[in-house]
Design a protein around this motif. Structure first.
Motif, PDB file in Angstrom:
ATOM      1  N   LEU A   1      46.916 -19.583 -45.095  1.00  0.00           N
ATOM      2  CA  LEU A   1      45.770 -20.331 -45.611  1.00  0.00           C
ATOM      3  C   LEU A   1      44.480 -19.516 -45.547  1.00  0.00           C
ATOM      4  CD1 LEU A   1      46.476 -23.890 -44.152  1.00  0.00           C
ATOM      5  CD2 LEU A   1      46.671 -23.165 -46.539  1.00  0.00           C
ATOM      6  N   LEU A   2      44.352 -18.694 -44.518  1.00  0.00           N
ATOM      7  CA  LEU A   2      43.140 -17.890 -44.350  1.00  0.00           C
ATOM      8  C   LEU A   2      43.190 -16.572 -45.110  1.00  0.00           C
ATOM      9  CD1 LEU A   2      42.531 -18.367 -40.515  1.00  0.00           C
ATOM     10  CD2 LEU A   2      41.095 -19.262 -42.370  1.00  0.00           C
ATOM     11  N   GLY A   3      44.371 -16.184 -45.575  1.00  0.00           N
ATOM     12  CA  GLY A   3      44.510 -14.852 -46.162  1.00  0.00           C
ATOM     13  C   GLY A   3      44.286 -13.765 -45.132  1.00  0.00           C
ATOM     14  N   ALA A   4      44.718 -14.029 -43.897  1.00  0.00           N
ATOM     15  CA  ALA A   4      44.457 -13.121 -42.778  1.00  0.00           C
ATOM     16  C   ALA A   4      45.654 -12.219 -42.520  1.00  0.00           C
ATOM     17  CB  ALA A   4      44.139 -13.923 -41.513  1.00  0.00           C
ATOM     18  N   ASN A   5      45.399 -10.960 -42.234  1.00  0.00           N
ATOM     19  CA  ASN A   5      46.441 -10.021 -41.842  1.00  0.00           C
ATOM     20  C   ASN A   5      46.748 -10.102 -40.356  1.00  0.00           C
ATOM     21  OD1 ASN A   5      46.863  -8.813 -44.425  1.00  0.00           O
ATOM     22  ND2 ASN A   5      44.923  -7.741 -44.170  1.00  0.00           N
TER      23      ASN A   5
ATOM     24  N   LYS B   1      50.610  -7.353 -44.307  1.00  0.00           N
ATOM     25  CA  LYS B   1      50.815  -8.788 -44.246  1.00  0.00           C
ATOM     26  C   LYS B   1      52.298  -9.123 -44.325  1.00  0.00           C
ATOM     27  CE  LYS B   1      49.058 -13.052 -46.246  1.00  0.00           C
ATOM     28  NZ  LYS B   1      48.205 -13.620 -47.289  1.00  0.00           N
ATOM     29  N   GLN B   2      52.747 -10.045 -43.462  1.00  0.00           N
ATOM     30  CA  GLN B   2      54.141 -10.433 -43.469  1.00  0.00           C
ATOM     31  C   GLN B   2      54.410 -11.417 -44.604  1.00  0.00           C
ATOM     32  OE1 GLN B   2      55.578 -11.657 -39.650  1.00  0.00           O
ATOM     33  NE2 GLN B   2      55.173  -9.691 -38.715  1.00  0.00           N
TER      34      GLN B   2
ATOM     35  N   TYR C   1      42.859 -21.131 -34.576  1.00  0.00           N
ATOM     36  CA  TYR C   1      43.298 -19.777 -34.897  1.00  0.00           C
ATOM     37  C   TYR C   1      42.190 -19.037 -35.632  1.00  0.00           C
ATOM     38  CZ  TYR C   1      48.081 -21.495 -34.000  1.00  0.00           C
ATOM     39  OH  TYR C   1      49.222 -22.024 -33.430  1.00  0.00           O
ATOM     40  N   CYS C   2      42.028 -17.743 -35.302  1.00  0.00           N
ATOM     41  CA  CYS C   2      40.966 -16.924 -35.890  1.00  0.00           C
ATOM     42  C   CYS C   2      41.565 -15.698 -36.577  1.00  0.00           C
ATOM     43  CB  CYS C   2      39.991 -16.457 -34.814  1.00  0.00           C
ATOM     44  SG  CYS C   2      39.121 -17.815 -33.991  1.00  0.00           S
ATOM     45  N   GLY C   3      41.042 -15.369 -37.768  1.00  0.00           N
ATOM     46  CA  GLY C   3      41.539 -14.254 -38.558  1.00  0.00           C
ATOM     47  C   GLY C   3      40.696 -13.004 -38.456  1.00  0.00           C
TER      48      GLY C   3
END
Length: 342
Positions: A138-142, A2-3, A276-278
């Motif tokens: 917000l999504l906690g997405a990598n 994750k950035q 946007y999709c995680g």
């Protein structure tokens, strides 16, 4: 890996999104980024009547409720509007969703999709603005894929409301790591038809069928139940809205129930939304979902959204990298000169 965390999202913002399913962030987009989107919307509106994807839902609503009036959508072919009219009229619970006002005043509720496929300015904002990093945070997405953009414009004195609905069942996906970014291109408030959200509805544990926007009538091809009659029981719900200006964005979870009033003001209300999709999102040809304009080539149920139609916009391969200048629209089957799918 994750950035770095987006500086535009505070701990309070993240907590509000988690709790309410919606958050408003101020001064996220730069003036030139807002102008890119305004120019794209102007181009879309110029094509109303000759575009395959552009509609005036205000005119359609009038045609739906007037049984003597035929459905006329020009060259638009994304929806079978005659079938939708018959569906709405057959629904005993359907009713017009209109603001009080002079019936003689003609408004405009403009809808179009997929400007990113032909407009480099939209791609610049969707891929290379602060938005992908914010959505990922917000999504906690990598990893984050761009799904689509949609345009919604309500002209002054447009009486047509937007029926309350939930987005998930409109999309050919399954999973919960998905957000919708609503981007005002004009200052907006309750009088001009800013979005309204039911706080906490993303935690109801229920997926609702898509509706026709101009009516609560749900698509019969969807296996999900109809969204509750929120318009008829506003006091029973915890509804929040935000007064916004260009540069601000409102971000809601894909399960958050939302709608909008008409535009009672003398001002335009132009807006574009990005989706946007995680990591946990998979392609799913969901019954009743809207077929995308040119999307999902080669994907099967259960596939990750690693496709030329759903660019990976987060993380960046290195800080400062810009995807939009190197993304070739021709690879997704778009004829830039004719501005239509080949």
């Amino acid at each position: 890996m994750k950035q770095d965390r987006s500086e535009a999202v505070s701990a309070e913002d993240a907590a509000a999104f988690e709790r309410d399913g919606v958050v408003c962030l101020r001064n996220v987009l730069k003036p030139d980024e807002v102008e890119h989107l305004r120019l794209a919307v102007s181009k879309q509106m110029e094509q109303l009547g000759v575009s395959a994807t552009g509609y005036d839902f205000e005119a359609l609503a009038q045609q739906v409720w007037d049984t003597s009036e035929p459905v006329e959508v020009g060259a638009a072919n994304r929806f079978d509007m005659q079938a939708m009219k018959e569906l709405v009229l057959s629904d005993p619970d359907s009713r017009p969703l209109l603001e009080e006002g002079e019936a003689s005043k003609k408004g405009l509720f403009f809808y179009d999709v997929a400007a990113w496929r032909w407009d480099p300015g939209v791609r610049q904002v969707a891929f290379d603005s602060a938005l992908p990093g914010i959505a990922a945070e917000l999504l906690g997405a990598n990893n984050l894929n761009f799904w689509e953009d949609t345009t919604f414009v309500k002209a002054p004195h447009t009486r047509q409301k937007t029926a309350f609905h939930q987005d998930l069942a409109y999309f050919q996906i399954e999973g919960e790591q998905c957000v919708i970014v609503w981007i005002p291109l004009d200052a907006a408030n309750d009088g001009s038809g800013v979005m309204q959200y039911i706080r906490g509805s993303h935690r109801w544990g229920e997926t609702f069928a898509p509706n026709a926007f101009v009516s609560r009538t749900s698509f019969p091809s969807s296996p999900h139940p109809k969204c509750p009659d929120i318009e008829g029981n506003l006091a029973a719900y915890d509804i929040v809205s935000f007064q916004v200006k260009p540069g601000d964005v409102i971000i809601h979870h894909v399960m958050t129930v939302h709608g909008a009033g008409g535009n009672r003001s003398d001002l335009w209300r132009r807006a574009m939304s990005f989706r946007y999709c995680g990591d946990d999102v998979r392609y799913f040809d969901r019954p009743g979902a809207l077929k995308q304009a040119g999307g999902a080539a080669g994907l099967r149920d259960g596939d990750r959204l690693f496709s030329k139609d759903y660019p990976v916009v987060w993380p960046k391969p290195w800080p400062g990298f810009r995807l939009s200048p190197v993304y070739d629209a021709r690879q997704i089957g778009w004829d830039l000169e004719r501005a239509r799918y080949t």
